[in-house]
Design an enzyme around this catalytic site. Structure first.
Site, PDB file in Angstrom:
ATOM      1  N   ASP A 284      -8.079  -1.551 -17.657  1.00  0.00           N
ATOM      2  CA  ASP A 284      -6.753  -0.561 -16.274  1.00  0.00           C
ATOM      3  C   ASP A 284      -5.184  -1.996 -16.655  1.00  0.00           C
ATOM      4  O   ASP A 284      -6.115  -2.853 -17.318  1.00  0.00           O
ATOM      5  CB  ASP A 284      -6.730  -0.186 -15.293  1.00  0.00           C
ATOM      6  CG  ASP A 284      -5.754   1.029 -15.299  1.00  0.00           C
ATOM      7  OD1 ASP A 284      -4.016   1.134 -15.950  1.00  0.00           O
ATOM      8  OD2 ASP A 284      -5.261   1.634 -14.246  1.00  0.00           O
TER       9      ASP A 284
HETATM   10  C1  BGC Z   1      -2.494   3.073 -14.469  1.00  0.00           C
HETATM   11  C2  BGC Z   1      -3.437   3.623 -15.639  1.00  0.00           C
HETATM   12  C3  BGC Z   1      -2.308   3.824 -16.973  1.00  0.00           C
HETATM   13  C4  BGC Z   1      -1.804   2.264 -17.039  1.00  0.00           C
HETATM   14  C5  BGC Z   1      -0.750   2.084 -17.835  1.00  0.00           C
HETATM   15  C6  BGC Z   1      -2.434   2.265 -14.799  1.00  0.00           C
HETATM   16  O1  BGC Z   1      -1.392   1.708 -13.456  1.00  0.00           O
HETATM   17  O2  BGC Z   1      -3.937   3.271 -13.476  1.00  0.00           O
HETATM   18  O3  BGC Z   1      -4.189   5.540 -15.547  1.00  0.00           O
HETATM   19  O4  BGC Z   1      -2.682   4.455 -17.709  1.00  0.00           O
HETATM   20  O5  BGC Z   1      -1.083   2.352 -15.964  1.00  0.00           O
HETATM   21  O6  BGC Z   1       0.056   2.660 -17.997  1.00  0.00           O
END
Ligand code: BGC
Length: 737
Positions: A284
């Protein structure tokens, strides 16, 4: 569950008829894993490519950088990155993609975006898609979300989020499918299929447990016993893998004391080895570096090593692989073979997506596929079935023909921006219709529709002209008020300690109720709210989980009776925040609530029951369930439980009802849930008509895991409950041999 979902999905998708959709130019080729000789040929192409790659080029394939955030397009030409994210403007995308041609090996880029409920046309938020209880529509929403993003040159999405969500305090309920593992698994598979059919590779996320933070506080630690991990958290991931997801994202949080991004047992042990996942695992956002914050790494080099050795193939945005992986390999702390495996996985996805053989992207064609009549029709079809009618006192809805004037209150009814996860500024945008206009259009000139914002902005938190709203309400026969969360309290990082309506909205609503006019409340919210304070005082409540571009049209159709609501709650609605977490498939206790006595489970200051149970949702029709019959009294452990039930539409117009089949194991080696959903199907029943609905589910789906993660299906007696919510009472019993 994987094989089961794979077998059931085509059936589920075939059962629910699709609305006839407007003509549309053919879409991009559907993405799916290739098999047999084709898959073997791809592995040979990867071997050949790997043999030509330098260590730096290999590591480049594992770096994911984002627009802004210091990224420079020349990194693509240098082979320093194999993936980018958050690009949305077609010309910019074309420019960054064009840099591939300057690179030595010309390995195509993947371009990712969180297209969670649309791109130019918006659909109900994922929780609202789940509330259709109609996998065909869920698939359709994902298909169009993908197709539009694909049209501008994006080819990968950070969706679907398939975390189980059982805590309304957590802000990301809106991205999931709610509290039930069967529904969540069916929805997960439908979303993967839909997105990939529309041309975006999917990312099933967040592996695993992210949706269960303690206290509902985003990013907080998670404690999940092994049996629950296997029975509740992992099945949606198995379903997504069975449906062919190309990538999986790790969770930001720590489960049972180990941050998922550094958890080798989870990522390599369960996901790659036990589930046989062949795609790549992406971290993530910054979660590789965040291993330092978790206290699992001293510095970025150790964070890179730990995440990589855990099995995280691609580093989203932390730059730790870019900065340190080469040194870690040279020092022998990371085996070179592990690097090749990670790169192979990324290349495998790129080959299976067909990117190496794709014609160059032409930004001039982008607009052709954005916000088309077909995507808007699809959005309307999903929104119609997403609306959950929670209350309809004395059949206040649909509005009677005697109604001559309607007061619409609340800025949420007229503002013209859809809530969106990703900033896609600069693209053609659809202006969603306004609710007063849609009501006027459907009701014609004989009914007057007035509007008062009531609150200062559509973002709902600042008080506005309450007196003006009350005057508008007093002059009308009926009040329709649209309320919701503050715009800043939606989605990631928006946990709440209070689940009541914000005080300014509560005050506005109270003032409207005091006029004595019937009040129809539309909840434009993203999670279960506590409605106890007002639900008995209003005429009707429609739950709308941010319905997307066509949502106001769908709402106007329900209010005027053109659409008969058929949505069902994918999450239990509590009576009080203190009941949370609250979900229907809880275990019995040694002291069940039987007589409201003190030493029975419950609260001294609140009922045990929720306000609205899982699976609940009203219709303008009344549906009766009877003649429940199982095909046999006994089923073999390897067999299929099957039976049928009669559903009659006993009053009201033609409508759709969701047949829900729950099962309870009466006696087991462990305490078993009071009931669990094992089958559902949405059926249409003509006015005054009846249908016999057949249901079937594998006996295997009644099994469970112990605390060593061992699966078992126990012989003995099971009760079936069939009806239209999780309190269903029509029952039968069978035995598993
Ligand atoms: C979120 C993800 C997301 C990523 C990119 C993160 O903070 O937890 O689900 O895909 O950001 O935007």
């Amino acid at each position: 569950m994987t094989a089961l979902i794979r077998r059931l999905l085509p059936l589920l998708l075939a059962l629910t008829p699709l609305p006839a959709l407007a003509q549309q130019p053919a879409g991009p080729p559907a993405l799916a894993w290739k098999t047999g000789a084709e898959a073997r040929a791809i592995e040979r192409r990867i071997d050949a490519l790997l043999a030509r790659m330098t260590m730096a080029e290999k590591i480049g394939q594992l770096n994911l950088f984002g627009r802004g955030d210091g990224f420079r397009p020349e990194w693509v030409a240098e082979g320093r990155t194999g993936a980018v994210m958050n690009f949305t403007a077609p010309a910019e995308i074309a420019a960054v993609r064009a840099r591939v041609a300057e690179s030595r090996l010309k390995i195509p880029l993947i371009l990712g975006l969180d297209a969670i409920n649309g791109f130019a046309t918006y659909f109900p938020q994922p929780i609202g898609q789940a509330s259709t209880f109609n996998p065909r529509l869920v698939e359709l929403a994902s298909y169009w979300s993908a197709r539009e993003a694909r049209a501008v040159g994006i080819n990968w999405t950070f969706a679907p989020m398939i975390d189980m969500t059982r805590d309304a305090r957590w802000g990301r309920n809106m991205e999931g499918a709610g509290e039930d593992v069967h529904l969540a698994s069916v929805v997960a598979a439908a979303r993967v299929v839909g997105y990939q059919r529309g041309g975006l590779a999917t990312t099933a996320k967040h592996f695993v447990g992210y949706g269960a933070p303690e206290g509902g506080r985003d990013y907080n630690s998670v404690w999940i016993p092994v049996s629950q991990l296997w029975d509740y958290q992992l099945p949606p991931f198995r379903a997504a893998i069975g449906a062919g997801t190309f990538s999986v994202m790790t969770s930001l949080s720590a489960m049972n004391g180990i941050a998922a991004t550094g958890d080798r047992d989870l990522v390599t042990g369960i996901l790659k080895q036990r589930f046989g996942f062949r795609g790549f695992v992406v971290s993530d956002f910054d979660s590789v570096r965040e291993l330092i914050n978790h206290g699992m790494a001293a510095d970025r080099a150790e964070a890179a090593r730990k995440a990589f050795l855990a099995g995280v193939d691609m580093d989203m945005m932390s730059g730790a692989y870019d900065a340190h992986l080469a040194d870690e390999i040279r020092a022998g702390r990371v085996p070179a073979a592990a690097l090749d495996d990670a790169v192979r996985r990324v290349l495998r996805v790129k080959f299976h997506m067909g990117l190496f053989d794709e014609p160059p992207f032409d930004p001039a064609t982008a607009a052709r596929d954005l916000a088309t009549p077909a995507s808007r029709e699809a959005s309307l079809a999903v929104a119609r079935e997403s609306i959950v009618m929670l209350r309809n006192h004395e059949q206040a809805l649909p509005l009677r023909s005697s109604v001559r004037s309607i007061a619409v209150v609340g800025g949420a009814a007229t503002h013209q921006e859809d809530w969106q996860y990703s900033d896609n500024a600069g693209l053609p945008r659809v202006r969603p219709p306004k609710l007063p206009d849609e009501l006027s259009r459907l009701l014609g000139p004989d009914v007057s529709v007035s509007f008062a914002p009531g609150l200062a902005t559509h973002c709902n938190l600042a008080a506005g002209d309450t007196a003006g709203a009350v005057r508008t309400a007093e002059a009308a026969d009926v009040v329709v008020v649209m309320l919701g969360e503050d715009c800043e309290q939606i989605g990631e990082g928006t946990s709440r300690a209070h689940l009541d309506l914000p005080p300014v909205q509560q005050a506005l609503l109270d003032a409207l109720i005091t006029t004595g006019k019937p009040v129809v409340v539309i909840l434009h919210t993203t999670r279960p709210f506590v409605l106890t304070r007002f639900e008995g005082r209003v005429a009707a409540i429609l739950q709308a989980f941010h319905l997307g571009t066509e949502g106001r049209t769908a709402l106007a159709e329900v209010i005027t009776g053109r659409t008969n609501p058929s949505g069902k709650l994918p999450m239990t609605f509590p009576r009080a925040t203190g009941q949370v977490p609250i979900y229907y498939d809880r275990l019995p206790t040694g002291r069940p609530r039987l007589t409201d006595a003190r030493y029975e489970t419950g609260y001294t200051d609140e009922k045990l029951e929720p306000l609205y149970p899982f699976g609940f949702g009203l219709s303008f029709s009344r549906f009766g369930f009877d003649a429940l019959a199982l095909d046999a009294p006994r089923f073999a452990r390897t067999g299929t439980v099957s039976g049928s039930v009669r559903v009659a539409n006993t009053s009201g117009p033609a409508g759709k009802e969701v047949v829900q089949v729950y099962v309870h194991q009466r006696v087991g080696s462990r305490s078993r849930p009071l009931r669990q959903l094992r089958f559902f199907e949405k059926v249409e029943v003509a006015a005054g008509g009846e249908v016999r609905v057949r249901f079937a589910f594998p006996v295997r789906s009644l099994g469970f895991h112990d605390d060593q993660g061992r699966f078992r299906v126990e012989p003995g007696e099971y009760d079936v409950y069939v009806g239209n919510d999780s309190n269903a009472t029509l029952t039968a019993r069978f035995t598993v041999n």
